[in-house]
Design a protein around this motif. Structure first.
Motif, PDB file in Angstrom:
ATOM      1  N   LEU A   1       0.827  -1.206   0.000  1.00  0.00           N
ATOM      2  CA  LEU A   1       0.000   0.000   0.000  1.00  0.00           C
ATOM      3  C   LEU A   1       0.865   1.260   0.000  1.00  0.00           C
ATOM      4  N   GLN A   2       1.850   1.284   0.896  1.00  0.00           N
ATOM      5  CA  GLN A   2       2.721   2.464   0.966  1.00  0.00           C
ATOM      6  C   GLN A   2       3.514   2.631  -0.316  1.00  0.00           C
ATOM      7  N   GLY A   3       4.045   1.514  -0.816  1.00  0.00           N
ATOM      8  CA  GLY A   3       4.826   1.576  -2.046  1.00  0.00           C
ATOM      9  C   GLY A   3       3.970   2.104  -3.195  1.00  0.00           C
ATOM     10  N   TYR A   4       2.746   1.615  -3.271  1.00  0.00           N
ATOM     11  CA  TYR A   4       1.874   2.052  -4.357  1.00  0.00           C
ATOM     12  C   TYR A   4       1.605   3.551  -4.261  1.00  0.00           C
ATOM     13  N   ASN A   5       1.257   4.012  -3.044  1.00  0.00           N
ATOM     14  CA  ASN A   5       0.922   5.430  -2.879  1.00  0.00           C
ATOM     15  C   ASN A   5       2.081   6.333  -3.249  1.00  0.00           C
TER      16      ASN A   5
END
Lengths: 258, 157
Positions: A71-75
């Motif tokens: 999730l963090q990587g995507y954001n």
């Protein structure tokens, strides 16, 4: 002033003596590892209590760490239009760093503290001296199987943590926020190297397993044989093992990827 | 004593570990890129290889037909010498095939793109690709663009 200097000297001598005991302990335990194959059932029993019982926490932690990474990587990546690189980001973070380190930290908390408490209580109730009285070497029958079990279990746990973490990243990245599955896997496969990344991660976790188990066993062995002393030794195990893991991780990273 | 159940659990634990390692090796790092299939090696010289690395892809028409195996600098011609392995499935590249260093996407990985020529003879082990086109270095392109713009405005005055 004189008293202060004396105090300092006393502390220094104690620290050096402790370091010496630490290494003597390690040498005796390693010597006890010889012929462990004939006491295989001891090793199996320890692998169960150190490895199998830690499995649940490792799997759950791995899944959530992988999902958070996804999730963090995507954001972050989506701002640069590079969300296709999510796979390689998740995989490299897990395989190189988070897998071995978080596994070792959890292992120190779950299995290391249990080892220290067990050994410390054995000492407090004079079971260790009892064994010696019966001419049973505690290094060969108590410490060696435990050290070996930690040595074997941590790399396995780390590998499971990595695999589950990648799966968690896949769940969030592909199934939830909708990164293309093909580019997720192909970028990961193109970016992760078997020798450079995965093998180095395994080497890291072997070293961590060794360090954490060593500290846990020694703290138990060196504990003040009272209930308070065992409690303190358990705390020391978790603190020292965690710090040692983080410090050694920096050294290993500098050596491997620096 | 160790019970049957404990032994089975430990066995399952070990199996899970091996499975996880296998998943990491096959699924995450893809073992095929590590053990390259048999092929023949071809060299090419470039003015600038940009971000090309060993194990970068060599592709023709978008299909991967080989891998870069080695990159060195030739101090006689002052050019980068790239050695690549082309897989044995693709042996019929004409000798006047041209090689260009291309970029996948705007900022993606760099790879070698082959453009087949028209000669009757084919590339063999050890041959050299004569026609090459260097990597596009973004800074140089921007620099040239600014330079030409400045020239233009200078002429107008």
């Amino acid at each position: 002033m004189l008293k202060l200097t004396q105090n300092l000297g006393q502390q220094g001598l104690m620290a050096v003596a402790r370091l010496g005991r630490r290494f003597m302990f390690l040498l005796s335990t390693l010597a006890g590892c010889a012929g462990l194959i004939r006491r295989f059932h001891l090793l199996i029993k320890q692998l169960y209590s150190v490895g199998v019982l830690t499995l649940v926490i490792i799997v759950v932690a791995g899944l959530f760490v992988g999902m958070v990474l996804g999730l963090q990587g995507y954001n972050t990546l989506v701002d640069f239009g590079a969300e296709e690189s999510l796979g390689v980001v998740v995989a490299l973070t897990l395989v190189r760093e988070l897998g071995p380190v978080v596994t070792a930290l959890l292992f120190a908390g779950r299995a290391g503290s249990a080892l220290t408490a067990e050994i410390g209580l054995m000492k407090a109730t004079e079971q260790l001296s009892g064994l010696e009285m019966m001419a049973v070497d505690p290094f060969r029958f108590i410490f060696a199987p435990r050290l070996m079990a930690g040595f074997i279990a941590v790399p396995i746990l780390a590998a499971i943590f990595n695999a589950v973490g990648v799966f968690g990243g896949y769940l969030v990245g592909v199934e939830w926020v909708g990164v293309d599955a093909g580019s997720f896997w192909s970028q990961m496969q193109a970016g992760v190297d078997l020798q450079e990344d995965i093998l180095n991660g395994v080497i890291k976790s072997i070293v961590f397993g060794f360090i954490v188990t060593w500290i846990a066993l020694f703290e138990g062995y060196d504990a003040v044989p009272t209930s308070e002393g065992v409690g303190r030794a358990t705390t020391r195990t978790v603190v020292q093992a965690s710090l040692a893991v983080l410090g050694v991780d920096f050294l290993l990273t500098a050596l491997m990827f620096g | 004593m160790v019970t049957r159940k404990v032994e089975i659990m430990v066995g399952v634990f070990m199996l899970l570990g091996m499975l996880a390692l296998a998943v990491l090796a096959l699924r995450v790092s893809s073992i095929n890129t590590w053990t390259t299939p048999d092929g023949y090696s071809v060299t090419a010289r470039f003015e600038n290889v940009g971000g090309l690395k060993p194990r970068s892809a060599v592709s023709a028409g978008g299909v991967v037909v080989g891998r870069v195996t080695d990159i060195t600098y030739d101090t006689e011609t002052y050019q980068a010498k790239v050695t690549m392995t082309l897989y044995n499935d693709f042996t019929t590249f004409p000798t006047d095939t041209s090689a260009a260093i291309l970029t996948a996407g705007l900022l993606g990985e760099q790879y070698i793109g082959l453009e087949p020529g028209a000669e009757e003879e084919y590339l063999m082990n050890g041959s050299e690709i004569e026609i090459t086109q260097s990597a596009l270095v973004l800074e140089q392109v921007i620099g040239q663009f600014i330079f030409s713009q400045a020239n233009k405005s200078g002429e107008e005055e």
